[in-house]
Design a protein around this motif. Sequence first.
Motif, PDB file in Angstrom:
ATOM      1  N   VAL A 118      37.033  -7.230  84.852  1.00  0.00           N
ATOM      2  CA  VAL A 118      36.031  -7.954  84.071  1.00  0.00           C
ATOM      3  C   VAL A 118      36.782  -9.022  83.292  1.00  0.00           C
ATOM      4  CG1 VAL A 118      34.347  -7.803  82.198  1.00  0.00           C
ATOM      5  CG2 VAL A 118      34.542  -5.931  83.854  1.00  0.00           C
ATOM      6  N   GLY A 119      36.298 -10.246  83.337  1.00  0.00           N
ATOM      7  CA  GLY A 119      36.925 -11.331  82.587  1.00  0.00           C
ATOM      8  C   GLY A 119      36.136 -11.646  81.335  1.00  0.00           C
ATOM      9  N   VAL A 120      36.848 -11.954  80.250  1.00  0.00           N
ATOM     10  CA  VAL A 120      36.199 -12.358  79.002  1.00  0.00           C
ATOM     11  C   VAL A 120      36.785 -13.676  78.532  1.00  0.00           C
ATOM     12  CG1 VAL A 120      35.698  -9.992  78.268  1.00  0.00           C
ATOM     13  CG2 VAL A 120      37.803 -11.067  77.531  1.00  0.00           C
ATOM     14  N   ASP A 121      35.930 -14.480  77.950  1.00  0.00           N
ATOM     15  CA  ASP A 121      36.373 -15.708  77.278  1.00  0.00           C
ATOM     16  C   ASP A 121      35.888 -15.573  75.843  1.00  0.00           C
ATOM     17  OD1 ASP A 121      36.727 -18.241  76.166  1.00  0.00           O
ATOM     18  OD2 ASP A 121      36.279 -19.257  78.060  1.00  0.00           O
ATOM     19  N   ALA A 122      36.797 -15.182  74.953  1.00  0.00           N
ATOM     20  CA  ALA A 122      36.430 -14.926  73.561  1.00  0.00           C
ATOM     21  C   ALA A 122      35.918 -16.181  72.869  1.00  0.00           C
ATOM     22  CB  ALA A 122      37.620 -14.344  72.806  1.00  0.00           C
ATOM     23  N   ALA A 123      36.380 -17.355  73.285  1.00  0.00           N
ATOM     24  CA  ALA A 123      35.962 -18.604  72.648  1.00  0.00           C
ATOM     25  C   ALA A 123      34.495 -18.916  72.934  1.00  0.00           C
ATOM     26  CB  ALA A 123      36.845 -19.752  73.120  1.00  0.00           C
ATOM     27  N   THR A 124      34.044 -18.645  74.155  1.00  0.00           N
ATOM     28  CA  THR A 124      32.667 -18.969  74.532  1.00  0.00           C
ATOM     29  C   THR A 124      31.761 -17.744  74.589  1.00  0.00           C
ATOM     30  OG1 THR A 124      33.145 -18.773  76.898  1.00  0.00           O
ATOM     31  CG2 THR A 124      33.432 -20.953  75.887  1.00  0.00           C
ATOM     32  N   GLY A 125      32.352 -16.545  74.585  1.00  0.00           N
ATOM     33  CA  GLY A 125      31.561 -15.319  74.672  1.00  0.00           C
ATOM     34  C   GLY A 125      31.025 -15.041  76.051  1.00  0.00           C
TER      35      GLY A 125
END
Length: 183
Positions: A118-125
């Motif tokens: 699972v990939g996450v992009d904390a900056a964009t949510g």
Amino acid sequence: LQGEPVLLVDTQAAEAKLEAVPWVESARVQTDFPHTVVIDIRERNAVATFQGSDGKFRVIDGQGRVLDVIDNQPVDYMLIVGANPDSAGGQFAGAVYSAAAQLVVGLPDEIRALTQSVGVDAATGTLTLALDGSLDGSTVPVRLGDAKNLDEKLARLLLQIRSGLDGVCGLDVSTGDAGVVRC
């Protein structure tokens, strides 16, 4: 508590001490006169792991709470990839990690069997999945977008998986229609 008279046991302090352990969701301590203390513990369930910038892996529960920080990747939990924080045990990793953990918990078996990470992009949510695409070992990236309406997004993804991933190089289920990128 051993050696302490049952009438003097501070059950609230004992509960608070147990609940300070990251793996413990809740604890209940009761005394049973004349010499018994009953401790009931509800353990948190680990669902995913991610590697921080320090190289250590964090094991998180379904709410994104870090249960443990360990040196090697645990293979029993779904891997979360991205620019991950160095959260300490007992801390929350952040809202996007909570969403990723909830996604992992809600994955249908057919999707879970194909999911590599699972990939996450904390900056964009935003969230993504990396699926095992075919017999040649290729990976099919899936864009989920934000954590809203994950059930609907997973339903669209499941329909596409049942249709087959041969010749598919990417999927976008973040909107009402599943976008398919052909190879």
